[in-house]
Scaffold this active site. Structure first.
Site, PDB file in Angstrom:
ATOM      1  N   HIS A  30      47.078  30.754  58.747  1.00  0.00           N
ATOM      2  CA  HIS A  30      47.492  29.956  57.595  1.00  0.00           C
ATOM      3  C   HIS A  30      48.919  29.470  57.788  1.00  0.00           C
ATOM      4  O   HIS A  30      49.867  30.129  57.369  1.00  0.00           O
ATOM      5  CB  HIS A  30      47.388  30.791  56.322  1.00  0.00           C
ATOM      6  CG  HIS A  30      46.011  31.297  56.050  1.00  0.00           C
ATOM      7  ND1 HIS A  30      45.476  32.383  56.694  1.00  0.00           N
ATOM      8  CD2 HIS A  30      45.044  30.851  55.212  1.00  0.00           C
ATOM      9  CE1 HIS A  30      44.239  32.596  56.260  1.00  0.00           C
ATOM     10  NE2 HIS A  30      43.946  31.698  55.368  1.00  0.00           N
ATOM     11  N   GLY A 118      46.433  40.419  50.318  1.00  0.00           N
ATOM     12  CA  GLY A 118      45.410  39.556  50.893  1.00  0.00           C
ATOM     13  C   GLY A 118      44.355  39.236  49.851  1.00  0.00           C
ATOM     14  O   GLY A 118      44.162  38.068  49.521  1.00  0.00           O
ATOM     15  N   HIS A 276      46.157  24.552  55.018  1.00  0.00           N
ATOM     16  CA  HIS A 276      46.184  25.856  54.360  1.00  0.00           C
ATOM     17  C   HIS A 276      45.667  26.953  55.280  1.00  0.00           C
ATOM     18  O   HIS A 276      46.307  27.984  55.441  1.00  0.00           O
ATOM     19  CB  HIS A 276      45.338  25.809  53.083  1.00  0.00           C
ATOM     20  CG  HIS A 276      45.082  27.149  52.481  1.00  0.00           C
ATOM     21  ND1 HIS A 276      45.815  27.656  51.442  1.00  0.00           N
ATOM     22  CD2 HIS A 276      44.162  28.111  52.779  1.00  0.00           C
ATOM     23  CE1 HIS A 276      45.373  28.855  51.134  1.00  0.00           C
ATOM     24  NE2 HIS A 276      44.365  29.154  51.923  1.00  0.00           N
ATOM     25  N   GLU A 434      40.504  47.095  33.139  1.00  0.00           N
ATOM     26  CA  GLU A 434      40.265  48.134  34.146  1.00  0.00           C
ATOM     27  C   GLU A 434      40.820  47.747  35.512  1.00  0.00           C
ATOM     28  O   GLU A 434      41.427  48.576  36.208  1.00  0.00           O
ATOM     29  CB  GLU A 434      38.761  48.423  34.257  1.00  0.00           C
ATOM     30  CG  GLU A 434      38.120  48.974  32.983  1.00  0.00           C
ATOM     31  CD  GLU A 434      37.795  47.893  31.961  1.00  0.00           C
ATOM     32  OE1 GLU A 434      37.932  46.682  32.275  1.00  0.00           O
ATOM     33  OE2 GLU A 434      37.406  48.253  30.836  1.00  0.00           O
ATOM     34  N   HIS A 496      26.035  51.010  30.200  1.00  0.00           N
ATOM     35  CA  HIS A 496      27.145  51.964  30.211  1.00  0.00           C
ATOM     36  C   HIS A 496      26.856  53.212  31.044  1.00  0.00           C
ATOM     37  O   HIS A 496      27.719  54.079  31.155  1.00  0.00           O
ATOM     38  CB  HIS A 496      27.505  52.363  28.778  1.00  0.00           C
ATOM     39  CG  HIS A 496      28.306  51.318  28.052  1.00  0.00           C
ATOM     40  ND1 HIS A 496      27.872  50.014  27.925  1.00  0.00           N
ATOM     41  CD2 HIS A 496      29.517  51.369  27.426  1.00  0.00           C
ATOM     42  CE1 HIS A 496      28.774  49.309  27.250  1.00  0.00           C
ATOM     43  NE2 HIS A 496      29.771  50.104  26.942  1.00  0.00           N
TER      44      HIS A 496
END
Lengths: 687, 687
Positions: A30, A118, A276, A434, A496
């Site tokens: 890159h 990354g 890129h 989370e 769940h």
């Protein structure tokens, strides 16, 4: 003002040329972002950050996080220029086997790299964790010092890309950073509006500045593009420097939205998706070098003047460090107790008497939930292990993650009727975020002194899985507390109830899954987790589990071995071995009663951690699971995957390979085949 | 104006009482939100949504998504009141085994439930997918109709909670919804500022309205709380109705930020965390009933007048449907071809000649990458299977997910130099938002007509894992295209190299992992995936793979069986069987050459999908993997987990149980033991 000399300008242009050359040499990588970010990274390393290339572990150093890890050259070239140990040959070895310059920056691998990045969004989110840790550490060691005067004051600097900003996890972490008023965090957002699918306008049109203002951040917009034409592009580093310096004294986190042109001033590939993620090609690089006044025929051209000049950052770093040493020495003199604690934390030692600090629970057929036991253990550890801190993603009471009586980590103005605390508090509140929690925990651990933990339901480990993997890759001592660890969760139903999660988490290399069978195993597990200092998932039951004989199940040495004989067969030589984890150990014990009544000598092995067991000697493994005993049954309320290795061809696996249902736990265990009768039948089939 | 009568008000209060009673009866659940959302949900079902309780599959219906699935009573009680088939006994059976009213709403389980929700953020994100699908479907069948006149016009209505808004995935999906200018989407955000940790202020202080404005949404703020005191609380349903009606004609998505008091008007538990996730207790419920004029001694009290009144929605729905039928008939008359296509899609049949539509590739030792083959297959399917559409999370070129020549799905003003298209286009651009992509794909599939796919790197399946699980739970025909499926990815290094992913995805119940070995297997896999219409992960190589003999490897019947004999042992009775997937099939073939030269009769089994193989007859399984042949070697560039079941105690597993590294693919395969020599050695150990 940056006051850059011609040599500085030449150094920045050298960065661009090196980036293009390095990618061209290996043939992939890159280049574009590393080229256009050259003045940004150079400014940070030369003018902004308080760092000392002579001592990458300096306690007082600022932290640098390259959230756009694919642009690793942005970091490698600065590490080379400022004298962290990388040399030109390392840049030439970019992305090759055994080099110090892998495709993405890797902590513990390249001197000066603070974090492995990354996966997009992860760097920025973990930087928020570093900022959390800095504040907590200051609060622990030097809470009364005036701002900017403490040896524990440092700042977190992040370079982030369009991709980072799009990812959901930076939303989560940035919302928390704004909420927490993290004045010690600055993000330079490189808004080059190019990603792999070329112009980001194809999928990305939000007003990022307005969004971050809505989170409570300071927002600074700096537009180097002006009308967007490369011909009028001006890299106004003074404006950037001013914004950086101002952010250091802020009472909120700062995002600097910096409009750049990727791959500038590459003649034909600037501002394109091609620049890129691909090598520019030799013609384009020749053109670039001509624009910048480099010899198109030379590669990796760095003048002696440039490198001599840029490495002055070593001398400046040494001076900064020396000045800091004085303040640090003064602090130590006045804080003997704090200094002793700090020394212990720096050497990554645990306090003495840990084994005795945790509670012991008497045998009890009714017992308590392991999540409840964990809560009691945390409470007992609070005083003894000040580096241990954590919280939950809005499930504090369900996860039992709050150390009783400890204040919340929260700006004073944001205390609520349920939670009191302050900026130096200890109980973390992640909200319903989370993944953000996971990466923040990683960032806290990366700061190097603290032992963080965070809780949610086991099923939602899915939300944070990429954070768990990054904890494993970076070998971070983070404890993920995952409660409600099976269909025993009950009425909330299939969305769940974890089914595949134990197996899928065990699949992650370098990650340990611990599932204690009762209260004493839970206490022992916490001690072992603290001793191991590795990434670990502690899986705990919602429902009460019988407390087994603490002379066996409570022994840290047993639990720490990952598996042990909880109940020996009456004959001494077992006809069959039942191997169970967590809530199914009680079930195996009940099945053993029946089997023994039927004259089948049955050993029960509790196996709280398969990874720990695998590190034991062959002798110990053979003692617990003798090769001669082929009749084996594993019992775990999860998918069978992975258990064949333990039970062998002749063995039986009692598990569940479909989604759960909404009903009370007892009904679910019965309906889904987790009964003593089924285990007995499996044992008989196996014999 | 809603013009509610006393009966409507009584009906709304009945909802509150039923919610409290139902949770109290089972002893657990979430009463508070269902109580305070009572007028909101009632307004939607009675006054806003174009629905017909007599026909839950009505093509023209609006969709309702309860993103806060824990408040399932919000939906169940409205389904009961409006006559979808639920009765009082079903409410009494809330959260119990076998009931129609599980803890969280489940699609395919309860009539009128459009989507399984519960994991926070997922409902809102999938609703964005529904809105995508509605627009694409309209474009496919009736692109020229004036807005609001087409039988394919319908609207997506969402109720979301604080938790939904905190989750990163709603950031991703909402950013895309704003970008896509989805005027067919309205979110009512119930800002009650209470979650499990009580006042959300402890972790949540962003300006949500400003954030959504930054995404390009219409933002309407409606404050029922006024000064926050329950005494002055006014449920202004007229304001809400006006905002809903206005949103139906919008050219952007609308979020209505509705400030409510959770559990209102519960006497002491309104506005508390306790009312969120626990039964209120009999005293509190008695108090609630007194406030609302219900008999505190009665439970589940519904007056005949109320239910008769509320079920008038059935008659209104019937009339709406009838009126729609006319427009639909007119459309059919004028669009014979479209009607035939629609009939096929509604009946979920595939077009004829699918097998012949896909390309065939000649044997070629050099071959092509399976991702490249997949791209060619998609291109070939474009004309034949118009319901198939998809894209990538910013990796279009790497994932080969673009059907050549198909326009992008994008507002015309947002086309870029690289991508042309329009609102009815076909190529999806998700930006760098993997989780959002996953849930949007699920939402597209839930609309019922389309076959969506979406791509990213296999390693980033971690980011979207909760979406994959929800696809599996809901049995949705979504294809996740995951390329760069091993260390063969090369230089990007360990953060980008999947190691544990194949195993961890296979662990998900009801999910199929397909990993073709070459170009022809890839073509066959696509056909089988379309036929199966299940959630599936298609794992494809970055690197070129040899194209095997198409008479064997190209047969759809072979690939569709999940495993087949690619190369028979010279003797007919193998001494050893090599079992491989994907890129390791070529390696197994090379090893077989060596083994056969050494007079070891070697069978090679290609196993592109373990789940498909498991559904075959015992006879077929025995034919491919005869029980008598114990010498077996599995070869897969992933963790060994799960392969013991295939190779048995005597078998050998060639895999990788640690993270990768940054280098070229050939070096990595060699250094990490994926060589013919190692496979040969393993085979010899196994014999």
């Amino acid at each position: 003002k940056a006051g850059w000399s011609d040599l500085d300008v030449r150094a920045v242009d050298t960065v661009r040329v090196l980036a293009a050359d390095a990618v061209q040499k290996v043939g992939n990588g890159h280049p574009g972002t590393a080229m256009s970010l050259a003045p940004v990274a150079y400014l940070l390393f030369q003018n902004v950050m308080r760092i000392d290339p002579n001592d990458e572990h300096w306690l007082g150093r600022d932290r640098f996080v390259l959230s756009c890890g694919h642009s690793s050259l942005t970091q490698y070239i600065q590490l080379y220029l400022s004298g962290y140990g990388l040399e030109l040959d390392d840049l030439k070895a970019l992305r090759t086997w055994g080099s110090k310059t892998p495709g993405h920056p890797e902590v513990h691998h390249t001197t000066g790299v603070e974090i492995t990045t990354g996966p997009l969004g992860s760097g920025l989110a973990s930087a928020v964790g570093m900022a959390f840790a800095q504040r907590r550490q200051r609060g622990l060691f030097d809470p009364d010092a005036k701002k900017g005067t403490s040896p524990f004051d440092h700042h977190i600097w992040v370079i982030a890309s369009d991709g980072d900003i799009m990812e959901g996890v930076t939303h989560e972490a940035s919302a928390l950073a704004g909420h927490q008023e993290l004045g010690n965090l600055t993000v330079i957002y490189d808004q080059n509006t190019i990603s792999i699918e070329d112009k980001t306008e194809i999928s990305f049109s939000e007003d990022v500045g307005a969004r971050y203002a809505a989170y409570g951040w300071n927002v600074v917009e700096i537009d180097w593009r002006k009308d967007g034409d490369g011909a009028t592009y001006v890299e106004d580093v003074d404006a950037l420097l001013a914004a950086c310096e101002k952010s250091r004294d802020a009472t909120k986190p700062t995002i600097i939205v910096l409009r750049t042109i990727i791959a500038w001033p590459s003649p034909t590939k600037q501002d394109t998706g091609k620049s890129h993620g691909s090598a520019l090609g030799s013609d384009e690089i020749a053109g670039l070098k001509e624009v910048l006044g480099f010899d198109p025929k030379k590669t990796f051209e760095v003048s002696r003047d440039v490198i001599t000049h840029t490495r002055k950052v070593k001398a400046r770093g040494k001076a900064l460090h020396k000045e800091w040493d004085k303040r640090y020495a003064a602090w130590r003199k006045g804080n003997a107790e704090g200094a002793a604690l700090l020394d212990r934390l720096v050497s990554q030692e645990l306090p003495a008497g840990l084994d005795k600090a945790v509670p012991s629970f008497p045998a009890d057929p009714k017992g308590i939930a392991t999540r409840a036991a964990s809560g009691k253990v945390l409470g007992a550890l609070a005083e003894v292990v000040p580096e241990l801190w954590g919280g939950s993603a809005d499930l504090a009471e369900s996860n039992n993650t709050t150390m009783e009586g400890q204040p919340s980590f929260i700006p004073a103005s944001k205390q609520t009727r349920e939670w009191s605390g302050g900026p130096y508090g200890r109980t973390l509140h992640f909200g319903i975020r989370e993944f953000g929690m996971g990466l923040i925990l990683n960032g806290i651990a990366l700061e190097g002194l603290m032992r963080p933990y965070g809780g949610t339901f086991l099923v939602f480990s899915d939300y944070m899985r990429a954070a768990v993997r990054l904890a494993a890759i970076q070998e971070l001592p983070v404890t993920f507390v995952w409660t409600h660890d099976s269909i025993g969760l009950g009425e909330d139903g299939p969305t769940h109830q974890p089914i595949e999660h134990l197996a899928s988490l065990r699949a992650i290399p370098g990650f340990e899954v611990v599932r204690p069978a009762d209260a004493n195993e839970t206490a022992a597990a916490w001690v072992q987790i603290l001793k191991n200092a590795k990434p670990v998932g502690l899986c705990l039951s919602r429902q009460a589990l019988p407390t087994q004989d603490p002379k066996v199940a409570g022994k840290i040495s047993n639990v720490g071995k990952g598996a042990y004989i909880l109940r020996e067969a009456s004959s001494g030589t077992p006809d069959v071995i039942l191997i169970a984890t967590g809530s199914e150990v009680g079930l195996a014990m009940a099945a053993a009663d029946t089997l023994e009544k039927g004259k089948i000598a049955t050993r029960v092995v509790s196996m709280p951690c398969r990874e720990w067991f695998e590190t034991q000697t062959k002798g110990y493994q053979e003692k617990v699971l003798p090769a001669a005993v082929k009749a084996r049954v594993s019992v775990e309320a999860g998918v069978p995957m992975g258990w064949r290795d333990v039970v062998g061809d002749a063995g039986e696996i009692v598990g569940i390979d479909h989604f759960g249902a909404s009903a009370d736990a007892a009904t679910l265990f019965r309906e889904f085949g987790f009964t003593p009768e089924k285990v007995v039948a499996a044992a008989k089939r196996s014999i």
